[in-house]
Design a protein around this motif. Structure first.
Motif: not given
Length: 311
Positions: A221-226
């Motif tokens: 899991v990663s990213g701007v919406a995490a």
């Protein structure tokens, strides 16, 4: 597993306690058919999750499980914590919220403002979850899962019942997916009436990975919406409903999500968090292309974000 009957029961349980959020029709010249936005970012606490939280806590109270001295506990990056803290406050009981270290400051501030006890529970949601489970076992607090409990998912699905009443005939509903509680509730609510397309960040494809494996599996899991779509795996309820209802998954990139969020602000003056913008990103980036005349609804599920990040 949940069904439409569970969602209808949740609607009766929470009647008068949740907002009937409005539906906004998108600009007709942009897409090949009508598009509507279900404005769940206008729900209590700024997210659809208030629906499931109220359903869960009220059901626990009815069964005699809710100890007014210890109340409820939840693990959450922010939105589920806000919702359950709000639900607990409506019933006059305490709420303890375990949050991962990356929980946005805006959400932590709101949690404390509602009156919740906030405890940092590790780097990721999974670690906060283990800490919350331990707390529930030690204190007897009612555990409210962020997404994978029947009452939580069914409560979320009441937004789908409202949507059908407000719009009438629909062909497709686009829903952002993290742990899958909202998707499960919406899919159960509209099953046999419209198809559901799950929109996932490329950096957290919980449903797509599960569908490929034939069962829920862990993903990175990663990213701007995490912060809101950061579950490590799809919930059992979400997976089972997705398989039964034939929910398909499409992926969007961080850049697509950021662009869609900005477009919602530029075109409609709608402020949502990145997780909510993911559903709209499927349309704006072409991950999902509606047919001519296809009637599409987009669930805009949360607004707990910093408006200063929009230009």
């Amino acid at each position: 597993m949940i069904t439409r009957a569970d969602v209808e029961r949740a609607a009766r349980t929470t009647a008068g306690l949740t907002r009937v959020t409005p539906v906004l029709e998108g600009d007709p010249e942009v897409f090949p058919g009508p598009v509507w936005f279900k404005c769940e970012f206008m729900q209590h606490t700024g997210t659809f999750k208030a629906r499931g939280a109220l359903n869960r806590v009220l059901a626990a109270k009815e069964r005699g499980e809710l100890n007014p001295d210890v109340g409820v506990v939840v693990a959450s990056g922010g939105n589920a914590g806000l919702a359950n803290a709000y639900a607990a406050a409506q019933l006059g009981v305490p709420a303890t919220v375990f949050v991962p270290a990356a929980a946005p400051a805006v959400k932590v501030h709101k949690l404390k403002a509602i009156g919740a006890a906030v405890v940092r529970g590790g780097a990721e949601y999974a670690e906060a979850y283990q800490a919350a489970i331990k707390h529930a076992q030690e204190t007897g607090a009612v555990y409210c899962h962020a997404y994978d409990q029947p009452e939580i998912a069914a409560g979320a699905g009441t937004a789908g019942l409202e949507l059908l009443d407000q719009v009438g005939g629909l062909d497709t509903v686009l829903v952002a997916v993290g742990g899958g509680g909202l998707m499960a509730g919406i899919a159960a609510a509209v099953e046999g009436r419209a198809k559901v397309v799950a929109v996932e960040p490329e950096t957290a494809p919980t449903l797509q990975a599960a569908l490929a494996a034939g069962a829920p599996v862990d993903v990175q899991v990663s990213g701007v919406a995490a912060d809101s779509l950061g579950a490590r795996r799809i919930g059992d309820i979400g997976f089972s409903v997705a398989v039964r209802a034939g929910v398909e998954s499409v992926l969007v990139s961080d850049a697509d999500i950021i662009d869609a969020r900005q477009k919602l602000w530029d075109d409609y003056r709608i402020i949502v968090e990145h997780g909510a913008a993911a559903a709209y990103a499927a349309l704006t980036c072409g991950a999902y292309v509606p047919g001519v005349g296809e009637r599409v609804a987009v669930i805009l599920c949360g607004a707990n974000t910093d408006p200063a990040t929009l230009t």
